[in-house]
Design a protein around this motif. Structure first.
Motif, mmCIF file in Angstrom:
data_model
loop_
_atom_site.group_PDB
_atom_site.id
_atom_site.type_symbol
_atom_site.label_atom_id
_atom_site.label_comp_id
_atom_site.label_asym_id
_atom_site.label_seq_id
_atom_site.Cartn_x
_atom_site.Cartn_y
_atom_site.Cartn_z
ATOM 1 N N ARG A 162 0.198 6.435 6.075
ATOM 2 C CA ARG A 162 -0.496 6.207 7.344
ATOM 3 C C ARG A 162 -1.103 7.507 7.853
ATOM 4 O O ARG A 162 -0.483 8.558 7.789
ATOM 5 C CB ARG A 162 0.475 5.646 8.375
ATOM 6 N N THR A 163 -2.307 7.393 8.376
ATOM 7 C CA THR A 163 -2.997 8.583 8.907
ATOM 8 C C THR A 163 -2.528 8.904 10.321
ATOM 9 O O THR A 163 -2.782 9.990 10.815
ATOM 10 C CB THR A 163 -4.519 8.365 8.950
ATOM 11 N N GLY A 164 -1.880 7.949 10.959
ATOM 12 C CA GLY A 164 -1.512 8.111 12.359
ATOM 13 C C GLY A 164 -2.500 7.415 13.282
ATOM 14 O O GLY A 164 -2.227 7.217 14.460
ATOM 15 N N GLU A 165 -3.649 7.054 12.750
ATOM 16 C CA GLU A 165 -4.655 6.341 13.545
ATOM 17 C C GLU A 165 -4.353 4.847 13.513
ATOM 18 O O GLU A 165 -4.109 4.268 12.454
ATOM 19 C CB GLU A 165 -6.047 6.602 12.971
ATOM 20 N N THR A 166 -4.340 4.240 14.686
ATOM 21 C CA THR A 166 -4.125 2.802 14.814
ATOM 22 C C THR A 166 -5.156 2.265 15.796
ATOM 23 O O THR A 166 -5.464 2.907 16.789
ATOM 24 C CB THR A 166 -2.698 2.502 15.337
ATOM 25 N N TYR A 191 0.827 -1.204 0.000
ATOM 26 C CA TYR A 191 0.000 0.000 0.000
ATOM 27 C C TYR A 191 0.865 1.260 0.000
ATOM 28 O O TYR A 191 0.560 2.229 -0.704
ATOM 29 C CB TYR A 191 -0.967 -0.009 1.184
ATOM 30 N N GLU A 192 1.941 1.246 0.771
ATOM 31 C CA GLU A 192 2.824 2.420 0.815
ATOM 32 C C GLU A 192 3.515 2.615 -0.533
ATOM 33 O O GLU A 192 3.694 3.748 -0.988
ATOM 34 C CB GLU A 192 3.794 2.308 1.983
ATOM 35 N N LEU A 235 -4.783 3.983 6.334
ATOM 36 C CA LEU A 235 -3.981 4.641 5.299
ATOM 37 C C LEU A 235 -4.891 5.436 4.362
ATOM 38 O O LEU A 235 -6.064 5.098 4.201
ATOM 39 C CB LEU A 235 -3.196 3.603 4.484
ATOM 40 N N GLU A 236 -4.317 6.487 3.767
ATOM 41 C CA GLU A 236 -5.039 7.328 2.817
ATOM 42 C C GLU A 236 -4.129 7.647 1.648
ATOM 43 O O GLU A 236 -2.908 7.569 1.748
ATOM 44 C CB GLU A 236 -5.470 8.642 3.478
#
Length: 154
Positions: free
Chosen positions: A136-140, A129-130, A152-153
């Motif tokens: 990464r949005t930082g949300e886990t 994906y990367e 991810l966005e």
């Protein structure tokens, strides 16, 4: 490599469901993510998603075979489009099919404003994906002691 996405019909959903259960069962056994795992989704639940106007399921075809599937959620209202899930059958992995399927879904639905999530511990998926430009949005979300979901966005 010839790869194309074929819009799945309602009749195709039993095949999609069987493939999804097969692909995600080893991850369910590894991470014990009961309640979240696509391996536990019933055919009835999958059909409910299929019937949502914003959902399109595609069969991923290559080598004259169905090698996987991808679900795109596109509300067509400017909100983020979502891939959930995308999967390749084990015997067809490591051939670039997931990458090509995601790029084709983006071509069909618009190149920008996408989101997805994956298992943080599955480094190969995260790398895919990367590599495709997702960040990464930082949300886990901590699911349990074995598994975290990362968002991810693009």
């Amino acid at each position: 490599m010839d790869l194309y996405l074929k819009r799945a019909s309602r009749d195709d959903m039993n095949t999609v469901w069987r493939m999804q259960v097969e692909v995600f069962t080893p991850l369910l056994e590894k991470y014990q993510d009961h309640g979240l795992s696509p391996a536990q989704e019933s055919l009835e639940d999958l059909l409910k998603k299929y019937d949502m106007p914003e959902t399109t399921y595609y069969l991923i075809s290559a080598e004259d075979n169905i090698v996987g599937a991808i679900r795109v959620v596109d509300r067509k209202d400017g909100s983020r489009k979502r891939i959930s899930p995308v999967f390749i059958m084990p015997e067809y992995r490591n051939k670039g099919y997931a990458q090509k399927a995601i790029l084709e879904a983006e071509r069909l639905h618009g190149q920008d404003n996408w989101s997805l999530n994956t298992i943080l511990q599955e480094k190969r998926n995260l790398h895919l994906y990367e590599k495709l430009g997702y960040h990464r949005t930082g949300e886990t979300l901590n699911v349990n002691e074995r598994m975290d979901v990362v968002f991810l966005e693009k």
